[in-house]
Design a protein around this motif. Structure first.
Motif, PDB file in Angstrom:
ATOM      1  N   THR A 174      30.239  22.557  46.527  1.00 30.04           N
ATOM      2  CA  THR A 174      31.431  21.947  45.948  1.00 30.04           C
ATOM      3  C   THR A 174      32.027  22.764  44.808  1.00 30.04           C
ATOM      4  O   THR A 174      33.231  23.050  44.784  1.00 30.04           O
ATOM      5  N   THR A 175      31.206  23.152  43.846  1.00 28.99           N
ATOM      6  CA  THR A 175      31.707  23.888  42.685  1.00 28.99           C
ATOM      7  C   THR A 175      32.254  25.245  43.091  1.00 28.99           C
ATOM      8  O   THR A 175      33.328  25.663  42.636  1.00 28.99           O
ATOM      9  N   LEU A 176      31.533  25.935  43.954  1.00 28.91           N
ATOM     10  CA  LEU A 176      31.961  27.267  44.397  1.00 28.91           C
ATOM     11  C   LEU A 176      33.314  27.207  45.091  1.00 28.91           C
ATOM     12  O   LEU A 176      34.197  28.037  44.817  1.00 28.91           O
ATOM     13  N   LEU A 177      33.500  26.250  45.992  1.00 28.81           N
ATOM     14  CA  LEU A 177      34.743  26.194  46.759  1.00 28.81           C
ATOM     15  C   LEU A 177      35.957  26.040  45.852  1.00 28.81           C
ATOM     16  O   LEU A 177      37.051  26.515  46.184  1.00 28.81           O
ATOM     17  N   PHE A 215      31.535  47.682  53.725  1.00 25.19           N
ATOM     18  CA  PHE A 215      31.090  47.554  52.340  1.00 25.19           C
ATOM     19  C   PHE A 215      30.518  46.154  52.139  1.00 25.19           C
ATOM     20  O   PHE A 215      31.090  45.169  52.602  1.00 25.19           O
ATOM     21  N   SER A 216      29.401  46.084  51.446  1.00 26.29           N
ATOM     22  CA  SER A 216      28.813  44.784  51.126  1.00 26.29           C
ATOM     23  C   SER A 216      28.251  44.814  49.715  1.00 26.29           C
ATOM     24  O   SER A 216      27.698  45.830  49.282  1.00 26.29           O
ATOM     25  N   ASP A 217      28.407  43.724  49.000  1.00 27.51           N
ATOM     26  CA  ASP A 217      27.879  43.603  47.645  1.00 27.51           C
ATOM     27  C   ASP A 217      27.845  42.122  47.308  1.00 27.51           C
ATOM     28  O   ASP A 217      27.994  41.269  48.194  1.00 27.51           O
ATOM     29  N   VAL A 218      27.653  41.828  46.037  1.00 34.52           N
ATOM     30  CA  VAL A 218      27.633  40.455  45.554  1.00 34.52           C
ATOM     31  C   VAL A 218      28.676  40.317  44.454  1.00 34.52           C
ATOM     32  O   VAL A 218      28.847  41.224  43.634  1.00 34.52           O
ATOM     33  N   VAL A 219      29.381  39.195  44.454  1.00 34.17           N
ATOM     34  CA  VAL A 219      30.379  38.930  43.420  1.00 34.17           C
ATOM     35  C   VAL A 219      29.991  37.672  42.659  1.00 34.17           C
ATOM     36  O   VAL A 219      29.271  36.809  43.165  1.00 34.17           O
ATOM     37  N   MET A 220      30.476  37.598  41.412  1.00 35.42           N
ATOM     38  CA  MET A 220      30.249  36.421  40.574  1.00 35.42           C
ATOM     39  C   MET A 220      31.557  36.002  39.922  1.00 35.42           C
ATOM     40  O   MET A 220      32.432  36.830  39.653  1.00 35.42           O
ATOM     41  N   PHE A 221      31.657  34.702  39.660  1.00 31.38           N
ATOM     42  CA  PHE A 221      32.848  34.136  39.023  1.00 31.38           C
ATOM     43  C   PHE A 221      32.578  33.927  37.544  1.00 31.38           C
ATOM     44  O   PHE A 221      31.549  33.374  37.155  1.00 31.38           O
ATOM     45  N   ASN A 222      33.517  34.385  36.716  1.00 29.55           N
ATOM     46  CA  ASN A 222      33.405  34.213  35.275  1.00 29.55           C
ATOM     47  C   ASN A 222      34.720  33.636  34.768  1.00 29.55           C
ATOM     48  O   ASN A 222      35.721  34.354  34.644  1.00 29.55           O
TER      49      ASN A 222
END
Length: 643
Positions: free
Chosen positions: A263-266, A365-372
């Motif tokens: 829920t929060t991510l979406l 390409f593949s990696d990880v992303v984060m929300f700030n």
């Protein structure tokens, strides 16, 4: 609750939900003078670029083909028939941003002058529910499947409504009030709410233990990969075709009746594509590595990603800069958190295709992303890495052995064999391509859900090798499937609990004096009895044109290129991912393993396997091919060349 009442309740919730499809006419309508048109978008979240779209009508006649646009996955075509029979049956085949080959389907239940038919994992699920089985075989036999296509058209609207009940939590979280899964005229693969619905659920077609076709649905951002909702497809179709008293919910065989949601991510994902746009702008500036290192997009907060550090990331972006390449839209692949918070995921795994100025896909390409939320840069989403020193994975595996003429090697039993492929990353490329790769660790253990443990050791290959000696830290690689495979026929410690989708395998190792434990989940059930045609094959091998040891030593095939186009055409859901030559001396010394870079689809050949090999003594020469499907299953083929 009767199905019609359930749909009514959901409709009140969604305000105006439609099952999809175009308009219709009647017998008094004048015959058309121009052929109808069809447009749509093929997407798996991110656009399915350069995918091949094929359309048949309700009589199984081919009525059009197109190629999706490299930028947005859209397609447009004018049908070849003035009055095609309803319904239209659509298939899209192409590679997604994770490097998986996708074969997806959709339907237009009724015919009109201008129609919309999107092709996504959710439309594929709608068609599967309406057909009561996997769509691909029906599409392949469309010319003799008119009655099935009629049933598909009849059941498609109710199938769309039923599918929406399975993902109702995501629909609520994304605040979707009107949803036409098949033909939303405004749909685009641009992180809109409809697009994020596609990205937020994992939808698969599989077979039950009784060989019944099933639909599997789950929250994509859970740590494990076990499906949350399982639907018996034949039973669902039977219910969906009823005019009264339909209760397709009875076809759900799982405890959960709807998938859970992040829920929060979406709520934060809508701006993710801004990161890709910013990276493309950075690339277009033509900066060198040292300048890229100081750019806010390559920040000091970037943690390692499977051994790749910030300087390596800058080097990759520099290569894209010098070659004038660009990122496609990001596709959400899952959650990198060890334990995903309920209703959320902090580290999101993403993938993107990398294309050149002609639109051809040249890299993945593949990696990880984060929300700030408090980020001071223009982008709230940024590359972050998964924080891991290496990658681990476990996949279902099949292995087939062939002779030099392409026929099955009867000296091996069972052939084909099955098992599990364990990948524990042992090396990372040096930033300087001319340098050898850097060793990451010396040994590890894998523990299965059944409680048995297997040792692995370093063998100077990209992955650790299975060891028969506990504690070994230096092993000779065989070059074959046995380096990575725990084969069921050879090891009595692999049980049914270890081989089902969602099975949790635990990898333990010591790296840089730190003990780490990682979990690897099976993405799909272990293979049962894979058909021989599924294993990758070289075109043209016959008793009169065999694979020779001298061909492998020279790296060129007698009579032309190494081509696998026939196999690829017959298996559009598989992609060749590995080619290697193995030369094993008769004196028992360590084999020489030579890897060949495999081109990305649509290419299906290489003119050369690479460097030549000059044996000192007598050697056995083998050619190994490895392919994978959209759920990560691995298929290996070994050719033993003639002397």
């Amino acid at each position: 609750m009767p199905y019609r009442l359930a749909v009514l309740a959901l409709t009140l919730f969604l305000a105006a939900c439609g099952g999809g499809g175009g308009g219709g006419g009647d017998a008094s309508t004048p015959a058309p003078t121009t052929p109808p048109t069809l447009r749509g978008v093929a997407a798996t979240g991110a656009p399915l670029v350069n995918a091949q779209v094929s359309v048949v009508d309700g009589q199984g006649r081919a009525v059009g083909t197109a190629t999706t646009h490299g930028a947005d996955g859209s397609y447009t075509l004018t049908l070849s028939a003035l009055s095609p029979a309803a319904p239209l049956f659509i298939q899209a085949r192409g590679m997604d941003a994770a490097g998986h080959m996708q074969v997806l389907h959709s339907a237009v239940p009724t015919i009109s002058a201008a129609m919309v038919g999107h092709v996504t994992p959710l439309t594929n699920a709608v068609v599967a529910l309406a057909l009561g089985t996997e769509p691909a075989p029906v599409f392949a036999a469309a010319a003799t499947s008119a009655s099935q296509l009629t049933q598909m058209a009849t059941a498609a609207p109710a199938a769309g409504d039923f599918l929406k009940t399975l993902v109702k939590t995501q629909i609520s979280d994304l605040k979707i009030t009107s949803l036409d899964l098949l033909a939303d005229p405004s749909f685009a693969a641009n992180k809109s709410a409809h697009d994020l619905l596609i990205e937020s659920v994992r939808v698969d077609l599989a077979r039950s233990r009784l060989n019944v076709p099933v639909l599997q649905v789950g929250n994509k951002f859970l740590s494990g990969t076990a499906p949350e909702v399982v639907v018996d497809l034949p039973l669902a179709q039977t219910e969906l075709l009823k005019t009264t008293g339909a209760t397709p919910v009875n076809a759900i065989t799982s405890t959960l009746k709807a998938a859970t949601s992040a829920t929060t991510l979406l709520g934060n994902l809508a701006g993710l594509d801004e990161l890709g746009a910013a990276l493309n702008q950075l690339i277009a500036q033509g900066l060198d590595v040292s300048t890229i290192m100081t750019h806010p997009l390559v920040t000091t907060s970037y943690d390692k990603h499977n051994g790749r550090v910030r300087t390596d990331l800058a080097a990759i972006l520099s290569v894209y800069t010098s070659a004038n390449r660009q990122f496609g839209r990001f596709q959400l692949l899952g959650c990198a958190d060890d334990i995903a918070p309920t209703g959320n995921c902090n580290r999101v795994i993403v993938g993107a295709v990398i294309s050149d100025s002609s639109g051809a896909v040249v890299d993945l390409f593949s990696d990880v992303v984060m929300f700030n939320k408090a980020a001071t840069t223009a982008n709230k989403w940024n590359l972050a890495g998964n924080g891991k020193r290496l990658a681990v994975a476990v996949h279902p595996l099949g292995f087939a052995a062939k002779k030099a003429d392409g026929t099955a090697d009867t000296s091996l039993s069972p052939n084909p064999g099955i098992g599990l492929q364990v990948e524990i990353q042992a090396q990372t490329p040096d930033p300087l391509p001319t340098n050898p790769p850097v060793q990451l660790l010396s040994s590890a253990t894998l523990q299965t859900p059944g409680g048995f443990a297997f040792p692995f050791g370093y063998c100077n290959r990209p992955q650790l090798c299975v060891s028969t000696t506990t504690g070994a830290t230096s092993l000779p690689a065989t070059g074959g499937v046995g380096d990575l495979a725990i084969q069921r026929a050879a090891v009595g410690w692999i049980g049914s609990a270890d081989s089902v989708r969602g099975a949790k395998h635990v990898v333990s190792y010591n790296i840089a004096s730190v003990v780490e434990t990682r979990s690897a989940y099976l993405r799909a059930d272990a293979l049962g009895e894979p058909a021989a045609a599924r294993f990758p094959a070289i075109d043209g091998l016959t008793p009169n044109l065999v694979l020779r040891a001298t061909d492998l030593q020279a790296g060129t095939l007698q009579g032309g290129a190494f081509n696998w186009s026939i196999w690829a055409a017959a298996n559009p859901d598989l992609r060749l991912i590995e080619i290697k030559r193995v030369f094993t001396p008769d004196d028992g010394s360590e084999p020489t393993v030579l890897d060949t870079t495999v081109p990305l689809p649509p290419r299906t050949s290489v003119t050369s396997l690479g460097a030549t090999f000059a044996p000192v003594g007598t050697v056995k020469a083998e050619l190994w091919l490895q392919a994978m499907d959209s759920q990560g299953r691995r298929f290996h083929t070994r050719y033993t060349a003639s002397p």
